[in-house]
Design a protein around this motif. Structure first.
Motif, PDB file in Angstrom:
ATOM      1  N   GLN A  38      -8.519  -0.892  -3.286  1.00 36.12           N
ATOM      2  CA  GLN A  38      -8.414  -1.203  -4.711  1.00 36.12           C
ATOM      3  C   GLN A  38      -8.864  -0.023  -5.558  1.00 36.12           C
ATOM      4  O   GLN A  38      -8.199   0.348  -6.540  1.00 36.12           O
ATOM      5  CB  GLN A  38      -9.270  -2.425  -5.023  1.00 36.12           C
ATOM      6  CG  GLN A  38      -9.396  -2.752  -6.505  1.00 36.12           C
ATOM      7  CD  GLN A  38     -10.262  -3.968  -6.753  1.00 36.12           C
ATOM      8  OE1 GLN A  38     -10.110  -4.985  -6.100  1.00 36.12           O
ATOM      9  NE2 GLN A  38     -11.189  -3.858  -7.690  1.00 36.12           N
TER      10      GLN A  38
ATOM     11  N   ARG B 148      -6.382   2.448  -8.042  1.00 33.94           N
ATOM     12  CA  ARG B 148      -6.686   2.499  -9.462  1.00 33.94           C
ATOM     13  C   ARG B 148      -6.494   3.899 -10.030  1.00 33.94           C
ATOM     14  O   ARG B 148      -6.202   4.069 -11.219  1.00 33.94           O
ATOM     15  CB  ARG B 148      -8.129   2.037  -9.700  1.00 33.94           C
ATOM     16  CG  ARG B 148      -8.532   1.883 -11.146  1.00 33.94           C
ATOM     17  CD  ARG B 148      -9.953   1.369 -11.227  1.00 33.94           C
ATOM     18  NE  ARG B 148     -10.080   0.057 -10.633  1.00 33.94           N
ATOM     19  CZ  ARG B 148     -11.242  -0.504 -10.303  1.00 33.94           C
ATOM     20  NH1 ARG B 148     -12.362   0.161 -10.516  1.00 33.94           N
ATOM     21  NH2 ARG B 148     -11.276  -1.713  -9.768  1.00 33.94           N
TER      22      ARG B 148
ATOM     23  N   ASN C 115       6.148  -2.591  -5.302  1.00 27.87           N
ATOM     24  CA  ASN C 115       6.043  -3.965  -4.799  1.00 27.87           C
ATOM     25  C   ASN C 115       6.151  -4.046  -3.277  1.00 27.87           C
ATOM     26  O   ASN C 115       6.009  -5.131  -2.707  1.00 27.87           O
ATOM     27  CB  ASN C 115       7.115  -4.845  -5.438  1.00 27.87           C
ATOM     28  CG  ASN C 115       6.804  -5.142  -6.897  1.00 27.87           C
ATOM     29  OD1 ASN C 115       5.642  -5.223  -7.300  1.00 27.87           O
ATOM     30  ND2 ASN C 115       7.850  -5.286  -7.707  1.00 27.87           N
TER      31      ASN C 115
ATOM     32  N   ILE D 177      -0.475  -4.789  -5.840  1.00 30.97           N
ATOM     33  CA  ILE D 177      -0.567  -4.669  -7.290  1.00 30.97           C
ATOM     34  C   ILE D 177      -0.497  -6.042  -7.959  1.00 30.97           C
ATOM     35  O   ILE D 177      -1.216  -6.314  -8.934  1.00 30.97           O
ATOM     36  CB  ILE D 177       0.540  -3.744  -7.826  1.00 30.97           C
ATOM     37  CG1 ILE D 177       0.374  -2.342  -7.245  1.00 30.97           C
ATOM     38  CG2 ILE D 177       0.510  -3.695  -9.336  1.00 30.97           C
ATOM     39  CD1 ILE D 177      -0.959  -1.696  -7.557  1.00 30.97           C
ATOM     40  N   GLN D 178       0.353  -6.932  -7.449  1.00 26.70           N
ATOM     41  CA  GLN D 178       0.450  -8.274  -8.021  1.00 26.70           C
ATOM     42  C   GLN D 178      -0.859  -9.040  -7.837  1.00 26.70           C
ATOM     43  O   GLN D 178      -1.286  -9.778  -8.732  1.00 26.70           O
ATOM     44  CB  GLN D 178       1.612  -9.034  -7.386  1.00 26.70           C
ATOM     45  CG  GLN D 178       2.984  -8.516  -7.781  1.00 26.70           C
ATOM     46  CD  GLN D 178       4.105  -9.370  -7.229  1.00 26.70           C
ATOM     47  OE1 GLN D 178       3.886 -10.488  -6.762  1.00 26.70           O
ATOM     48  NE2 GLN D 178       5.336  -8.847  -7.275  1.00 26.70           N
TER      49      GLN D 178
ATOM     50  N   LEU E  81      -3.882  -7.698  -7.593  1.00 19.64           N
ATOM     51  CA  LEU E  81      -4.877  -7.117  -8.498  1.00 19.64           C
ATOM     52  C   LEU E  81      -4.588  -7.496  -9.948  1.00 19.64           C
ATOM     53  O   LEU E  81      -5.513  -7.752 -10.725  1.00 19.64           O
ATOM     54  CB  LEU E  81      -4.902  -5.594  -8.338  1.00 19.64           C
ATOM     55  CG  LEU E  81      -5.327  -5.080  -6.960  1.00 19.64           C
ATOM     56  CD1 LEU E  81      -5.287  -3.554  -6.924  1.00 19.64           C
ATOM     57  CD2 LEU E  81      -6.719  -5.578  -6.591  1.00 19.64           C
ATOM     58  N   ASP E  82      -3.299  -7.533 -10.307  1.00 18.93           N
ATOM     59  CA  ASP E  82      -2.940  -7.905 -11.682  1.00 18.93           C
ATOM     60  C   ASP E  82      -3.283  -9.360 -11.995  1.00 18.93           C
ATOM     61  O   ASP E  82      -3.452  -9.730 -13.165  1.00 18.93           O
ATOM     62  CB  ASP E  82      -1.443  -7.675 -11.915  1.00 18.93           C
ATOM     63  CG  ASP E  82      -1.098  -6.200 -12.041  1.00 18.93           C
ATOM     64  OD1 ASP E  82      -2.027  -5.390 -12.209  1.00 18.93           O
ATOM     65  OD2 ASP E  82       0.105  -5.860 -11.955  1.00 18.93           O
ATOM     66  N   SER E  83      -3.392 -10.189 -10.949  1.00 21.29           N
ATOM     67  CA  SER E  83      -3.742 -11.597 -11.164  1.00 21.29           C
ATOM     68  C   SER E  83      -5.233 -11.787 -11.437  1.00 21.29           C
ATOM     69  O   SER E  83      -5.683 -12.901 -11.696  1.00 21.29           O
ATOM     70  CB  SER E  83      -3.329 -12.436  -9.950  1.00 21.29           C
ATOM     71  OG  SER E  83      -4.114 -12.120  -8.813  1.00 21.29           O
TER      72      SER E  83
ATOM     73  N   ASN F 156     -10.530  -9.352  -7.572  1.00 17.33           N
ATOM     74  CA  ASN F 156     -11.343  -8.148  -7.386  1.00 17.33           C
ATOM     75  C   ASN F 156     -11.865  -8.131  -5.952  1.00 17.33           C
ATOM     76  O   ASN F 156     -12.782  -8.873  -5.608  1.00 17.33           O
ATOM     77  CB  ASN F 156     -12.497  -8.123  -8.385  1.00 17.33           C
ATOM     78  CG  ASN F 156     -13.243  -6.803  -8.371  1.00 17.33           C
ATOM     79  OD1 ASN F 156     -13.170  -6.041  -7.409  1.00 17.33           O
ATOM     80  ND2 ASN F 156     -13.961  -6.525  -9.437  1.00 17.33           N
TER      81      ASN F 156
END
Length: 264
Positions: free
Chosen positions: A158, A162, A172, A190-191, A193-195, A198
């Motif tokens: 992660q 970043r 994706n 990425i999906q 983490l975007d949700s 952490n």
């Protein structure tokens, strides 16, 4: 009156003098030098710099004799498993680096040190990468492809992602092959983490549990040692008391002494 003379524009042909000939020889020598410095099993061409084509050459290591003026380096579809530190040092003009479709499992810290900041594309897709150091791509501004690798989704991945500029066409396809939480396996990183997930929080909880277990084990060992010590001392004390009881008393010794004295 005679016909007026028309002015025709003069056309200058390239000079065939000594300077032009020398320039041609210089260009030919530079091209021959670039080709002669080409790594074994690779093919080199001149295109505003050297394009080194090593695709499908059964290479197991990064070539060490790469031309310093390399602008494109194609190493895809080989058998490379490891990228060592400073594998591409002094490639100050490199703009494209393709390492896709290899068997790369590990990348040393500082592997990309020395590469030009002009690098625009770095392709590490379709390899065997599961994790990388956080600063692996430090100071690079390239668009990076990491798709189709068996990534382990946790805190370090992660933090690394970043800092990167991932290729939007393949972002994706960067998915969790394994994860600190099984529910995210198979999902695009990425999906996830975007949700709002952490992974570093899971890492902290795991660390706290591990510390608690370690402290509990240490405390249990201390308690066990104290109990053993007390029991061992109690056993020694009991044996000492039994020994003292087995000794003749002072009054008994005194009577025996008086009896012996009266006989004499």
């Amino acid at each position: 009156m005679g016909a007026s003379r028309r002015h025709r524009p003069s056309i200058k042909l390239p000079s065939s003098g000594p300077l032009s000939f020398a320039g041609t020889l210089w260009l030919l020598s530079m091209t021959m030098t670039a080709v002669s410095a080409c790594p074994k099993s690779c093919h080199c061409t001149e295109r505003g710099g050297v394009v080194v084509q090593c695709t499908s050459s059964n290479l197991e290591n990064i070539p060490s004799d790469l031309p310093k003026d390399t602008v494109v380096l194609l190493l895809s579809s080989n058998r490379i498993r490891h990228i060592p530190r400073q594998a591409f040092k002094n490639l100050r003009r490199l703009r494209e680096l393709d390492l896709s479709h290899n068997a790369i499992e590990s990348v040393e810290a500082g592997a990309f040190q020395g590469i030009s900041t002009e690098l625009r594309t770095l392709d590490l897709s379709n390899n065997h990468l599961s994790s990388l150091f956080r600063d692996t791509f430090d100071k690079l501004h390239a668009r990076i492809r990491l798709s189709n690798n068996p990534w382990h989704c946790e805190c370090s991945l992660q933090e690394m992602l970043r800092e990167l500029s991932l290729d939007p066409e393949t972002v994706n396809d960067v998915s969790c092959y394994t994860s600190v939480q099984e529910e995210y396996v198979g999902q695009p990183v990425i999906q996830v983490l975007d949700s709002g997930i952490n992974f570093c929080n899971f890492h902290q909880k795991t660390t706290d549990v591990a510390m608690f277990v370690a402290m509990f084990c240490w405390f249990s060992m201390v308690i066990a040692y104290i109990i053993y010590y007390i029991r061992h001392n109690q056993e020694d004390a009991r044996r000492h008391m039994e020994y003292l009881k087995s000794l003749p008393s002072a009054s008994h010794i005194s009577k025996d002494y008086d009896t012996a004295s009266s006989v004499f």
